[in-house]
Motif scaffolding. Structure first.
Motif, PDB file in Angstrom:
ATOM      1  N   GLU A 197       0.827  -1.197   0.000  1.00 21.53           N
ATOM      2  CA  GLU A 197       0.000   0.000   0.000  1.00 21.53           C
ATOM      3  C   GLU A 197       0.868   1.256   0.000  1.00 21.53           C
ATOM      4  O   GLU A 197       0.605   2.229  -0.705  1.00 21.53           O
ATOM      5  CB  GLU A 197      -0.902  -0.032   1.238  1.00 21.53           C
ATOM      6  N   ALA A 200       2.496   1.879  -3.411  1.00 19.40           N
ATOM      7  CA  ALA A 200       1.536   2.368  -4.404  1.00 19.40           C
ATOM      8  C   ALA A 200       1.145   3.804  -4.090  1.00 19.40           C
ATOM      9  O   ALA A 200       1.009   4.634  -4.985  1.00 19.40           O
ATOM     10  CB  ALA A 200       0.307   1.463  -4.431  1.00 19.40           C
ATOM     11  N   ARG A 203       3.880   6.193  -5.096  1.00 18.11           N
ATOM     12  CA  ARG A 203       3.881   6.295  -6.546  1.00 18.11           C
ATOM     13  C   ARG A 203       2.738   7.212  -7.021  1.00 18.11           C
ATOM     14  O   ARG A 203       2.909   8.059  -7.880  1.00 18.11           O
ATOM     15  CB  ARG A 203       3.725   4.895  -7.126  1.00 18.11           C
ATOM     16  N   ALA A 507       4.715  -6.532 -12.473  1.00 15.21           N
ATOM     17  CA  ALA A 507       3.407  -5.936 -12.726  1.00 15.21           C
ATOM     18  C   ALA A 507       3.011  -6.159 -14.184  1.00 15.21           C
ATOM     19  O   ALA A 507       1.860  -6.481 -14.486  1.00 15.21           O
ATOM     20  CB  ALA A 507       3.434  -4.448 -12.408  1.00 15.21           C
ATOM     21  N   LEU A 512      -0.074  -9.369 -18.348  1.00 16.70           N
ATOM     22  CA  LEU A 512       0.038 -10.339 -19.439  1.00 16.70           C
ATOM     23  C   LEU A 512      -0.697 -11.619 -19.084  1.00 16.70           C
ATOM     24  O   LEU A 512      -1.463 -12.166 -19.870  1.00 16.70           O
ATOM     25  CB  LEU A 512       1.511 -10.704 -19.597  1.00 16.70           C
TER      26      LEU A 512
ATOM     27  N   ASP B  71     -15.452 -11.764 -30.439  1.00 13.97           N
ATOM     28  CA  ASP B  71     -16.172 -12.747 -31.244  1.00 13.97           C
ATOM     29  C   ASP B  71     -16.639 -12.191 -32.569  1.00 13.97           C
ATOM     30  O   ASP B  71     -17.384 -12.839 -33.291  1.00 13.97           O
ATOM     31  CB  ASP B  71     -17.401 -13.250 -30.479  1.00 13.97           C
ATOM     32  N   THR B  73     -17.076 -11.386 -36.181  1.00 19.09           N
ATOM     33  CA  THR B  73     -16.632 -12.057 -37.404  1.00 19.09           C
ATOM     34  C   THR B  73     -16.712 -11.073 -38.550  1.00 19.09           C
ATOM     35  O   THR B  73     -17.292  -9.990 -38.427  1.00 19.09           O
ATOM     36  CB  THR B  73     -17.532 -13.252 -37.731  1.00 19.09           C
ATOM     37  N   SER B  75     -18.555 -11.345 -41.074  1.00 16.17           N
ATOM     38  CA  SER B  75     -19.970 -11.148 -41.433  1.00 16.17           C
ATOM     39  C   SER B  75     -20.615 -10.039 -40.614  1.00 16.17           C
ATOM     40  O   SER B  75     -21.459  -9.301 -41.103  1.00 16.17           O
ATOM     41  CB  SER B  75     -20.766 -12.430 -41.202  1.00 16.17           C
ATOM     42  N   SER B 158      -0.193  -6.523 -26.212  1.00 16.26           N
ATOM     43  CA  SER B 158       0.579  -7.503 -25.470  1.00 16.26           C
ATOM     44  C   SER B 158       1.207  -8.427 -26.490  1.00 16.26           C
ATOM     45  O   SER B 158       1.028  -8.254 -27.680  1.00 16.26           O
ATOM     46  CB  SER B 158      -0.339  -8.290 -24.551  1.00 16.26           C
ATOM     47  N   VAL B 159       1.950  -9.403 -25.981  1.00 10.28           N
ATOM     48  CA  VAL B 159       2.521 -10.345 -26.946  1.00 10.28           C
ATOM     49  C   VAL B 159       1.427 -11.103 -27.667  1.00 10.28           C
ATOM     50  O   VAL B 159       1.638 -11.656 -28.718  1.00 10.28           O
ATOM     51  CB  VAL B 159       3.444 -11.381 -26.269  1.00 10.28           C
ATOM     52  N   LEU B 160       0.252 -11.120 -27.063  1.00 13.28           N
ATOM     53  CA  LEU B 160      -0.797 -11.946 -27.628  1.00 13.28           C
ATOM     54  C   LEU B 160      -1.640 -11.206 -28.661  1.00 13.28           C
ATOM     55  O   LEU B 160      -2.235 -11.808 -29.523  1.00 13.28           O
ATOM     56  CB  LEU B 160      -1.705 -12.452 -26.508  1.00 13.28           C
ATOM     57  N   ASN B 211      -0.400   8.180 -12.285  1.00  8.73           N
ATOM     58  CA  ASN B 211       0.952   7.772 -11.871  1.00  8.73           C
ATOM     59  C   ASN B 211       1.035   6.272 -11.654  1.00  8.73           C
ATOM     60  O   ASN B 211       2.118   5.710 -11.630  1.00  8.73           O
ATOM     61  CB  ASN B 211       1.348   8.466 -10.561  1.00  8.73           C
ATOM     62  N   LEU B 212      -0.119   5.658 -11.439  1.00  2.93           N
ATOM     63  CA  LEU B 212      -0.110   4.211 -11.160  1.00  2.93           C
ATOM     64  C   LEU B 212      -0.293   3.374 -12.421  1.00  2.93           C
ATOM     65  O   LEU B 212      -0.387   2.164 -12.369  1.00  2.93           O
ATOM     66  CB  LEU B 212      -1.209   3.861 -10.159  1.00  2.93           C
ATOM     67  N   GLY B 214       0.378   1.150 -15.224  1.00  2.00           N
ATOM     68  CA  GLY B 214       1.440   0.151 -15.388  1.00  2.00           C
ATOM     69  C   GLY B 214       2.056  -0.286 -14.073  1.00  2.00           C
ATOM     70  O   GLY B 214       2.978  -1.071 -14.035  1.00  2.00           O
ATOM     71  N   GLN B 215       1.606   0.261 -12.974  1.00  2.34           N
ATOM     72  CA  GLN B 215       2.161  -0.102 -11.670  1.00  2.34           C
ATOM     73  C   GLN B 215       1.009  -0.457 -10.750  1.00  2.34           C
ATOM     74  O   GLN B 215       0.899   0.060  -9.646  1.00  2.34           O
ATOM     75  CB  GLN B 215       2.939   1.055 -11.062  1.00  2.34           C
ATOM     76  N   GLY B 216       0.151  -1.274 -11.230  1.00  5.84           N
ATOM     77  CA  GLY B 216      -0.993  -1.659 -10.411  1.00  5.84           C
ATOM     78  C   GLY B 216      -2.291  -1.337 -11.130  1.00  5.84           C
ATOM     79  O   GLY B 216      -3.298  -1.991 -10.922  1.00  5.84           O
ATOM     80  N   GLU B 256      -4.574  -2.795  -2.008  1.00  6.63           N
ATOM     81  CA  GLU B 256      -3.457  -1.868  -1.854  1.00  6.63           C
ATOM     82  C   GLU B 256      -3.585  -0.687  -2.803  1.00  6.63           C
ATOM     83  O   GLU B 256      -3.339   0.460  -2.430  1.00  6.63           O
ATOM     84  CB  GLU B 256      -2.139  -2.607  -2.093  1.00  6.63           C
ATOM     85  N   ILE B 257      -3.983  -0.987  -4.026  1.00  7.58           N
ATOM     86  CA  ILE B 257      -4.131   0.094  -4.990  1.00  7.58           C
ATOM     87  C   ILE B 257      -5.311   0.982  -4.599  1.00  7.58           C
ATOM     88  O   ILE B 257      -5.260   2.203  -4.715  1.00  7.58           O
ATOM     89  CB  ILE B 257      -4.324  -0.471  -6.408  1.00  7.58           C
TER      90      ILE B 257
END
Ligand SMILES: Nc1ncnc2c1ncn2[C@@H]1O[C@H](COP(=O)(O)OP(=O)(O)OP(=O)(O)O)[C@@H](O)[C@H]1O
Ligand SMILES: [Mg+2]
Lengths: 757, 269
Positions: A197, A200, A203, A507, A512, B71, B73, B75, B158-160, B211-212, B214-216, B256-257
């Motif tokens: 916590e 975060a 941050r 993270a 991913l 999903d 298509t 069509s 993402s890689v996918l 600010n968060l 990519g970090q939560g 936490e976030i």
């Protein structure tokens, strides 16, 4: 990352309560107690434990009887006798002395019996732990109470296993993890429980993620009292004792205060000719200055900080009181100012409004105020000075102080931990552990490798495996001896430090993984049955009907069940060559292996895929050396972290045998797909084999036989040119070459996801 | 330039308000002038949809919007034969409609759609500007007013899942992001009808949440969320309550976030 230990139950397998504490009825006869105590005393005298034990018993028994009942007093003798035998008479005397205050604390006979049970439960597996435990018993009991105390003790026994040095470190509370667990069991909010916590929040508020660490005990061994920052690293005390219920607020306030320093502070002040008093006052003004600036953007922080300023406006004009009043007056506009020095400070601060953006203002004001105070009779004791209020930092980060040995240690505290461990290990351990531990620091510095650490004890033979001789064209049964070795004790904080080092990567992988997990639910078109019509298929079918041809009856849509479970057995090659550095100055291959494995294990745990990790090396066919880092049923707790970080390079690489073993273990795990994933930096080789083709052929054979029983084998070959023979063993599609080793922690999970899709 | 009345339902009657943040209007107009396909890049809720609507209104073109999903298509985009009382008949899909009659077609979050879907727009977005209807055996040449616009959120890649290079290279692209604080506050104040000062507080909170990223959080609070929170405030909720309801709770379940976001709200008010 604390494992879910089995609910500890030390409530005596020993029959203390039944046999030794008799029902009160028999004890109620006309004062038989004194006689019985005397008899017990006589037995202790006769047992030959020396004079200390009987004497201590004689003194303790009547008082224990008074608080915990007569039966407890009699049970005492029996327990003391066992302790004297299994541990030492001296420890038994220590126990008897302690029994009086403990009886007072525990009061009820029942809980006293439980306490005796706790001790005797330790005595059997770990007699050496008793003395340090008794020494700290009153403190432990005060903080934990009997139930959590049992849990904490049990956790320690499990954590240390058979490692005497580690056990000692735990019960003497020298092991930071022991302190942390203590705090956890005590249910207090601590750095550890709030860490995520706090990170975060920092941050979010400041847009930065500096490393936030738990402050190590100071040089004298006392816990850090205040937060601290410097060199871009924030250190927070492990806990704020004495503020029960408000710990979370203090941690938040402390971190926000340091955030203000980092956002609005300048370069470090030069000490020059300043006296300690001036340094303290300048720091105090600087604290107020950065808070004032932070409050302009985030006015709500005042509600966080203000409650800790609780000094009254008048009273004796001591330094701490005056400092407290000035600090409060500068943040609290409603605080009545009743002292000239405080008023002067506030007025100068207000007058300096225009330069508030510059730290020079603090220096200017602090200088003058410090001087003023120095002229008076007020005492300032720099040695015992602790910054107030509690949420503020120790100011060390503000000053360019002459290098101080203690401070240097603070910055590399991880080293301290490892040194400490090593020291206690060398002095206390009866088995001569000489394991190298130098490479556990947070930044994976180049490490010194001690090859072939003969120390990991002796292996336990767990089985024999066949091996394939390509020249003879036969598989020799029971040819290779498999031995399991105890993991060398590594760093119990491995997982936490991994989070520190790899936070952003973890993270990213988390998201991913989430995407991959969602991708598992697939809609299936053109099904023979399903929950609803597949519109396209239905229309086509009617068209065909009208055209008088036979329609396809698969006109439904379904959802694929997400039963994609993959069990993975990760094999880590820890042969001698993995001790080589990746590049000239980089970390060793094995350090990267550990790191990458840690990251991957993290990802897989989130996917819920069963995972086992085994490290392998070999020393001829009689010694396939396996370390079970993690079995399928283990949690990713401190124990796995220790095992993983405890891996050391040494010996050779008998890949085929390792594959066979992994396959056999994997075969018993219920899963849709099974995969043996090998991380290796080289080709198979062993000391008893000259022919380079022999082990290659055997490994290929092992792979084929696993494949035929439905287990996939995949190899990740590390380094350049290591690939020459991997294609032969694993087939062209059965391996990848990764030569940018540094990217391994990042690549491995992505690779895994793709591979298992 | 005379579009058929079939698309009248897709015309925008009133102006969708747009606060210019850069030269995006001129850039888009230039791309439309050359009838080049445009890709709008940016995080969720930063105004991409609103911008296309505004441009369609400004250029006086009908707008056909399709939200793409996993999903979807080919069509669903192009059209299909349906079963009617008279037998089967062809029904144009939204893309075909736009191509035939000259609308701007906006494919929202195209990466979400299956790969075969993205391939059908290939012939539309090079100089051929054609749409083959395989099932029907028809080849449509795009109406001169037709333009294709897609949106793409780089944060999700993402890689996918990612756009193919050959798809990407067919588009002009405009980068969108949350507007500068001052502008964003003006947008929030006017869209939610709250005081400028309250809007500024909301924007400050949003910046903390970003600010968060990519970090939560995969994204911080969007402009859209701010407008929602602003509306709640206009309805009488306090900043804290509004932020909790419109921003914190929807964005994450991680305790936490959540705690960090609440701390950010507390710090800003
Ligand atoms: N420059 C702007 N001018 C006016 N309104 C704006 C602006 N930027 C954002 N908005 C507002 O932000 C809100 C969200 O915008 P919009 O729905 O267009 O987002 P989006 O980028 O399309 O999101 P998504 O990717 O989730 O579809 C709208 O209510 C819009 O009013
Ligand atoms: Mg400070």
């Amino acid at each position: 990352m604390i494992p879910k230990y089995a609910q500890p139950c030390l409530r005596l397998s020993m029959p203390v309560s039944e046999t030794h504490i008799r029902p009160a009825a028999t004890a109620g006869l006309a004062d038989p107690l004194e006689t019985r105590i005397a008899a017990a005393h006589a037995r202790l005298v006769g047992a030959g434990y020396g004079v200390g034990v009987p004497r201590a018993y004689q003194q303790a028994a009547p008082k224990v009887a008074e608080h915990a009942g007569p039966d407890a007093a009699l049970a005492l003798a029996e327990a003391a006798s066992r302790i004297a035998i299994r541990a030492r008479p001296r420890v038994a005397a220590q126990f008897l002395d302690l029994s009086v205050p403990m009886a007072r604390r525990l009061a009820a006979a029942e809980s006293f019996g439980r306490w005796l049970g706790l001790l005797l439960g330790v005595l059997k597996p770990a007699p050496d732990a008793l003395a340090p435990l008794l020494e700290r018993m009153e403190m432990l009991h005060q903080r934990l109470g009997i139930g959590p105390l049992e849990a904490w003790v049990q956790t320690g026994l499990r954590l240390a296993g058979t490692d005497l040095a580690l056990r000692q470190a735990y019960f003497t509370l020298e092991l930071p993890e022991a302190v942390r667990l203590l705090e956890r069991h005590a249910g207090e909010d601590t750095f550890h429980s709030l860490e995520g916590e706090l990170r975060a929040t920092h941050r979010a508020l400041w847009g930065q993620s500096p490393p936030i660490r738990e402050a190590l005990p100071q040089a004298k061994g006392t816990a850090a009292l205040r937060a601290s920052f410097g060199a871009g690293v924030i250190q927070l005390p492990a806990s704020y004792g004495g503020y029960r219920g408000r710990e979370r607020l203090i941690f938040k306030a402390a971190l926000a205060h340091i955030g203000a320093h980092m956002a609005h502070g300048g370069p470090r002040f030069q000490v020059g000719q300043l006296k300690p008093l001036q340094i303290a006052v300048i720091s105090l003004i600087e604290d107020a200055r950065v808070e004032t600036l932070a409050l302009r953007e985030m006015p709500g922080l005042r509600r966080l900080w203000l409650p800790f300023h609780d000094v009254p406006p008048d009273g004796m004009a001591t330094t701490p009181s005056l400092f407290g009043r000035l600090a409060r007056a500068l943040i609290d506009p409603d605080f009545p100012i009743r002292h000239g020095w405080v008023r002067k400070g506030v007025e100068m601060f207000r007058a300096g409004e225009g330069q508030i953006g510059s730290p020079a203002l603090s220096r200017h004001i602090g200088n003058i105020l410090g001087n003023d105070l120095g002229q008076t009779r007020v005492q300032f004791n720099a040695r015992d000075y602790v910054v107030q209020p509690v949420y503020r930092d120790d100011n060390l980060g503000l000053w360019d102080l002459p290098p101080d040995p203690h401070e240097a240690q603070q910055h590399h505290h991880i080293d301290i931990e490892t040194h400490d461990l090593r020291r206690s290990e060398e002095t206390d351990s009866p088995q001569e552990h000489k394991t190298e531990r130098a490479d556990q620091s947070a930044d994976m510095p180049p490490e010194k490798i001690v090859p072939a650490p003969a120390a990991s004890g002796v292996g336990r033979i767990v089985g024999r495996l066949p091996e394939y001789d390509y020249l003879a064209g036969i598989e020799r049964a029971d040819w290779v001896t498999v031995k399991e070795y105890e993991p060398a004790p590594g760093d119990p904080l491995f997982w936490r430090k991994l989070e520190d080092r790899q936070g952003p990567l973890l993270a990213r992988i988390r998201s991913l993984v989430r995407a991959a997990a969602m991708g598992r639910q697939k809609r299936l078109k053109r099904q023979a049955e399903g929950e609803r019509l597949d519109l396209d298929a239905a229309i086509e079918a009617s068209i065909q009907l009208r055209a008088r041809s036979t329609p396809d009856h698969r006109v439904y849509e379904g959802v694929a069940t997400p039963d994609r479970s993959i069990a993975v057995h990760l094999l880590l090659d820890t042969s001698h060559s993995t001790g080589d550095p990746v590049s000239l100055t980089g970390p060793s291959i094995i350090a990267l292996l550990r790191e990458a494995t840690g990251v991957l294990a993290h990802a897989m745990t989130q996917l819920g895929d069963p995972l086992a990790i085994t490290a392998f090396a070999s020393d001829g066919r009689d010694d396939l050396r396996l370390v079970r880092v993690k079995q399928f049923h283990d949690d990713l707790g401190p124990l796995t972290g220790m095992a993983l970080s405890g891996l050391r390079p040494g010996y050779s690489t008998r890949i085929g045998a390792a594959i066979r073993d992994a396959g056999a273990r994997l075969a018993t795990v219920p899963a849709h797909r099974r995969l043996v994933l090998i991380l290796t930096d080289g080709e198979p080789s062993d000391i008893d084999i000259r022919d380079p083709d022999y082990l290659v052929a055997d490994a290929r054979r092992a792979v084929q036989s696993l494949n035929s029983s439905g287990i996939d084998v995949f190899c990740i070959a590390l380094g350049q040119g290591a690939g020459q023979r991997h294609a032969e063993i694993f087939s062209k599609r059965g391996f990848v070459q990764i030569d940018r080793l540094e990217a391994l922690p990042e690549k491995l999970p992505a690779l895994y996801l793709r591979m298992t899709r | 330039m005379t579009a058929s009345p079939i698309l009248d339902a897709y015309r925008l009657e009133t102006e969708p308000k747009w606060h210019q943040t850069d030269d995006e209007i001129a850039m888009f107009s230039a791309a439309y002038g050359a009838r080049l396909p445009v890709m709008l890049k940016g995080p969720t809720g930063c105004g991409k949809t609103r911008f296309v609507e505004h441009m369609a209104w400004r250029l006086k073109r009908p707008l056909v919007t399709v939200s793409c999903h996993e999903d979807m298509t080919a069509s669903d985009l192009v059209g299909r034969y349906l079963l009617g009382p008279e037998g089967t008949h062809w029904q144009d899909g939204p893309l075909t409609l736009a191509v035939r009659h000259g609308a701007i077609c906006y494919l929202d979050e195209i990466v979400e759609a299956r790969q075969d879907t993205t391939v059908i727009i290939h012939a539309l977005t090079d100089d051929r500007r054609i749409l083959p209807l395989e099932k029907k055996g028809e080849l449509i040449r795009a109406h001169p007013d037709f333009q294709l616009v897609i949106s793409y959120n780089p944060g999700y890649q993402s890689v996918l899942k990612d756009l193919k290079e050959s798809t990407k290279q067919r588009f002009c692209a405009l980068d969108f992001d949350y507007p500068a604080a001052q502008v964003e506050a003006e947008i929030v104040a006017s869209e939610a009808a709250i005081a400028q000062a309250s809007a500024e507080t909301l924007v400050r909170i949003a910046q903390k949440s970003r600010n968060l990223r990519g970090q939560g959080l995969s994204e911080g609070s969007s402009t859209r969320m701010l407008i929602h929170a602003g509306r709640l405030m206009a309805g009488g909720l306090s900043v804290g309550e509004a932020c909790k309801l419109a921003m914190i709770t929807p964005m994450t379940d991680d305790p936490e976030i959540r705690a960090a976001l609440s701390a950010a709200v507390d710090a800003c008010v």
